[in-house]
Design a protein around this motif. Structure first.
Motif, PDB file in Angstrom:
ATOM      1  N   GLY A  85      26.335  47.673  11.876  1.00  0.00           N
ATOM      2  CA  GLY A  85      24.891  47.523  11.643  1.00  0.00           C
ATOM      3  C   GLY A  85      24.068  48.497  12.448  1.00  0.00           C
ATOM      4  O   GLY A  85      24.223  49.716  12.333  1.00  0.00           O
ATOM      5  N   PHE A  86      23.190  47.960  13.318  1.00  0.00           N
ATOM      6  CA  PHE A  86      22.349  48.810  14.151  1.00  0.00           C
ATOM      7  C   PHE A  86      22.975  49.094  15.523  1.00  0.00           C
ATOM      8  O   PHE A  86      22.328  49.663  16.397  1.00  0.00           O
ATOM      9  CB  PHE A  86      20.964  48.179  14.332  1.00  0.00           C
ATOM     10  N   GLY A  87      24.217  48.686  15.728  1.00  0.00           N
ATOM     11  CA  GLY A  87      24.955  49.095  16.921  1.00  0.00           C
ATOM     12  C   GLY A  87      24.759  48.263  18.164  1.00  0.00           C
ATOM     13  O   GLY A  87      25.084  48.714  19.265  1.00  0.00           O
ATOM     14  N   VAL A  88      24.273  47.034  18.024  1.00  0.00           N
ATOM     15  CA  VAL A  88      24.061  46.187  19.206  1.00  0.00           C
ATOM     16  C   VAL A  88      25.384  45.848  19.886  1.00  0.00           C
ATOM     17  O   VAL A  88      25.537  46.004  21.097  1.00  0.00           O
ATOM     18  CB  VAL A  88      23.309  44.890  18.815  1.00  0.00           C
ATOM     19  N   LEU A  89      26.356  45.406  19.101  1.00  0.00           N
ATOM     20  CA  LEU A  89      27.674  45.103  19.652  1.00  0.00           C
ATOM     21  C   LEU A  89      28.386  46.386  20.072  1.00  0.00           C
ATOM     22  O   LEU A  89      29.060  46.423  21.108  1.00  0.00           O
ATOM     23  CB  LEU A  89      28.508  44.332  18.628  1.00  0.00           C
ATOM     24  N   THR A  90      28.219  47.429  19.308  1.00  0.00           N
ATOM     25  CA  THR A  90      28.833  48.737  19.621  1.00  0.00           C
ATOM     26  C   THR A  90      28.437  49.187  21.015  1.00  0.00           C
ATOM     27  O   THR A  90      29.281  49.615  21.815  1.00  0.00           O
ATOM     28  CB  THR A  90      28.382  49.802  18.599  1.00  0.00           C
ATOM     29  N   ARG A  91      27.153  49.076  21.305  1.00  0.00           N
ATOM     30  CA  ARG A  91      26.643  49.516  22.608  1.00  0.00           C
ATOM     31  C   ARG A  91      27.253  48.689  23.742  1.00  0.00           C
ATOM     32  O   ARG A  91      27.617  49.222  24.796  1.00  0.00           O
ATOM     33  CB  ARG A  91      25.116  49.399  22.625  1.00  0.00           C
TER      34      ARG A  91
END
Length: 271
Positions: A53-59
């Motif tokens: 998605g918008f990378g919240v977990l990625t970050r």
């Protein structure tokens, strides 16, 4: 991240979230932090994230020092992530369908963790794919529908094909619940974080037979097991009763009442 921030990002990328596809963006970042914490993510880990998605977990994963393989189906979100994480050497972003991408080029069997806020529509397929075929993870920590998490962790009396499959290949447990208001758009159901650990079972001749028998059984969930098996195996009901008794199973039992071990024992006694 609040609803205003999500709305701004949605407009920025020209996205219209699909409820039908189960596309809901997580607002509560404490949920992400807890998922990462409970998964014990560290610098030595490789993590597969599905639908970043918008990378919240990625970050959050990158902040722990992990190497992340993120697979995003939506081309607009994929482009957003490329721009946002430009220059991040520990992130490999793959654009495409996670069920079609050649993950074996990037992941080694039983050498990575799968951590993701899964699209509701893909949940069952993700478990089927990543528990039965290489490259398989060492553990899974997924944010999914509460009802599905409860079905997966069901005990005998409430078992299903889904719970049987997941419980054969690993040890599932619900970590905590997540309310529907923690997402945007707000879904119609609550969610739960489900962990599956000890993913080490292999498919065997007996397990394949057990799953085949279970499909016969669950095709008539309300029926007594002896009736469904007799119809599926095309043998006399009296013969099925003998096999059930030999397996230590009451002929009047219904399929949802059997444990994983019961199905495996039954499979050993069916020629």
């Amino acid at each position: 991240m609040n609803r205003e921030a999500i709305a701004k990002l949605v407009r920025q990328v020209g996205l219209r979230p699909s409820r039908e596809a189960g596309q809901h963006f997580l607002l509560n970042e404490s949920v992400v932090e807890r998922m990462v914490e409970e998964s014990e993510v560290g610098p030595k880990d490789t993590v597969l994230e599905i639908g970043p998605g918008f990378g919240v977990l990625t970050r959050a994963l990158l902040a722990r020092g992990a190497s992340v393989i993120a697979v995003e189906l939506d081309s607009r979100l994929a482009q957003f992530l490329r721009t946002t994480f430009n220059g991040e050497s520990r992130l490999t972003l793959l654009e495409g369908d996670v069920f079609r991408v050649r993950l074996d080029k990037y992941l080694t069997d039983r050498k990575y963790k799968l951590i993701a806020n899964l699209p509701y529509s893909a949940t069952s397929m993700v478990f089927r794919q990543f528990l039965t075929r290489p490259p398989r993870p060492t553990m899974m920590c997924t944010l999914i529908q509460k009802e599905v998490a409860e079905r997966i962790t069901a005990e005998p009396g409430e078992m299903s094909m889904l719970s049987l499959s997941v419980q054969y290949f690993g040890r599932p447990a619900i970590s905590f619940m997540v309310g529907r208001k923690d997402f945007d758009p707000i879904p119609a159901v609550d969610s739960a974080v489900l962990r599956v650990e000890k993913i080490q079972q292999e498919e065997t001749v007996i397990s394949k037979k057990a799953f085949r028998l279970a499909k016969f059984g669950f095709s008539g969930r309300r029926k007594q097991l002896k009736n469904s098996l007799a119809a599926g195996l095309h043998i006399d009901q009296s013969k099925v009763e003998d096999i059930l008794l030999e397996s230590g199973i009451a002929p009047e039992i219904r399929p949802q009442e059997l444990s994983v071990e019961n199905w495996l024992t039954l499979a050993k006694n069916v020629n």
